[in-house]
Design an enzyme around this catalytic site. Sequence first.
Site, PDB file in Angstrom:
ATOM      1  N   CYS A 105      55.983  62.012  59.510  1.00  0.00           N
ATOM      2  CA  CYS A 105      57.287  61.460  59.164  1.00  0.00           C
ATOM      3  C   CYS A 105      57.231  60.912  57.740  1.00  0.00           C
ATOM      4  O   CYS A 105      56.263  60.246  57.373  1.00  0.00           O
ATOM      5  CB  CYS A 105      57.635  60.344  60.154  1.00  0.00           C
ATOM      6  SG  CYS A 105      59.177  59.514  59.805  1.00  0.00           S
ATOM      7  N   HIS A 147      63.240  65.148  66.562  1.00  0.00           N
ATOM      8  CA  HIS A 147      62.567  64.134  65.737  1.00  0.00           C
ATOM      9  C   HIS A 147      63.607  63.360  64.910  1.00  0.00           C
ATOM     10  O   HIS A 147      63.592  62.125  64.874  1.00  0.00           O
ATOM     11  CB  HIS A 147      61.543  64.821  64.820  1.00  0.00           C
ATOM     12  CG  HIS A 147      60.828  63.884  63.897  1.00  0.00           C
ATOM     13  ND1 HIS A 147      59.512  63.541  64.063  1.00  0.00           N
ATOM     14  CD2 HIS A 147      61.247  63.213  62.780  1.00  0.00           C
ATOM     15  CE1 HIS A 147      59.153  62.690  63.099  1.00  0.00           C
ATOM     16  NE2 HIS A 147      60.191  62.485  62.306  1.00  0.00           N
ATOM     17  N   GLU A 148      64.517  64.091  64.265  1.00  0.00           N
ATOM     18  CA  GLU A 148      65.537  63.432  63.430  1.00  0.00           C
ATOM     19  C   GLU A 148      66.549  62.679  64.293  1.00  0.00           C
ATOM     20  O   GLU A 148      67.012  61.600  63.920  1.00  0.00           O
ATOM     21  CB  GLU A 148      66.243  64.448  62.513  1.00  0.00           C
ATOM     22  CG  GLU A 148      65.334  65.142  61.515  1.00  0.00           C
ATOM     23  CD  GLU A 148      64.444  64.208  60.705  1.00  0.00           C
ATOM     24  OE1 GLU A 148      64.878  63.085  60.394  1.00  0.00           O
ATOM     25  OE2 GLU A 148      63.309  64.604  60.392  1.00  0.00           O
ATOM     26  N   HIS A 151      65.492  59.298  65.098  1.00  0.00           N
ATOM     27  CA  HIS A 151      65.731  58.338  64.007  1.00  0.00           C
ATOM     28  C   HIS A 151      67.092  57.658  64.132  1.00  0.00           C
ATOM     29  O   HIS A 151      67.215  56.463  63.893  1.00  0.00           O
ATOM     30  CB  HIS A 151      65.651  59.014  62.637  1.00  0.00           C
ATOM     31  CG  HIS A 151      64.272  59.098  62.078  1.00  0.00           C
ATOM     32  ND1 HIS A 151      63.510  57.989  61.799  1.00  0.00           N
ATOM     33  CD2 HIS A 151      63.513  60.171  61.722  1.00  0.00           C
ATOM     34  CE1 HIS A 151      62.339  58.372  61.307  1.00  0.00           C
ATOM     35  NE2 HIS A 151      62.307  59.692  61.252  1.00  0.00           N
TER      36      HIS A 151
END
Length: 196
Positions: A105, A147-148, A151
């Site tokens: 990341c 993954h994003e 966030h």
Amino acid sequence: MILPIVGYGDPVLRKVGQEITSEYPNLKETIANMYETMYNAYGVGLAAPQVGLPIRLFVIDTTPFSDDEDLPSEEQKDLKGFKKTFINAKIVKEEGEEWGFNEGCLSIPDVREDVYRKPTVTIEYCEEDFVMKTEVFDGLIARVIQHEYDHIEGILFTDKISSLKKRLIQKKLKNITEGKTFQEYRMKFFAAKKGR
């Protein structure tokens, strides 16, 4: 414009992003800056919280993965030129048998760990036209999206690793929080903001 990437430890990375409308100030410019920032740091995805904005926005471009000769040629083709902006995204479904992949990341430099995720994802989102669509993605594209997406939910990939692995990287995480890391790209650290 290349923006500084927020380092691990900053509270903005733990906020659940707010939905936005097409009236969001300087949206086109923000998106363009996020792509530029991501490319400058050799990333394949970047979420708004990583540039200090607690909103539901992330961008991805999986082209760098298309050179991976360990991947089937069909997947390499899918990855090449897959560039997309996700606004107000909501994952509706994650399916299949979890598989591991070594993730990193931009907000947590020099830390990489195997993370297990489901291979297929159904997601609702808008692009810059603010027309809501539902699509299904799989493989590495799905993983980058997950993954994003984490966030904008205030979740980091390090939350998904074993407690033993978390203990092993604790020192590195503390160093990042304190700004004791060097990257080729611009970063902003929480400890430095507090004037330490």
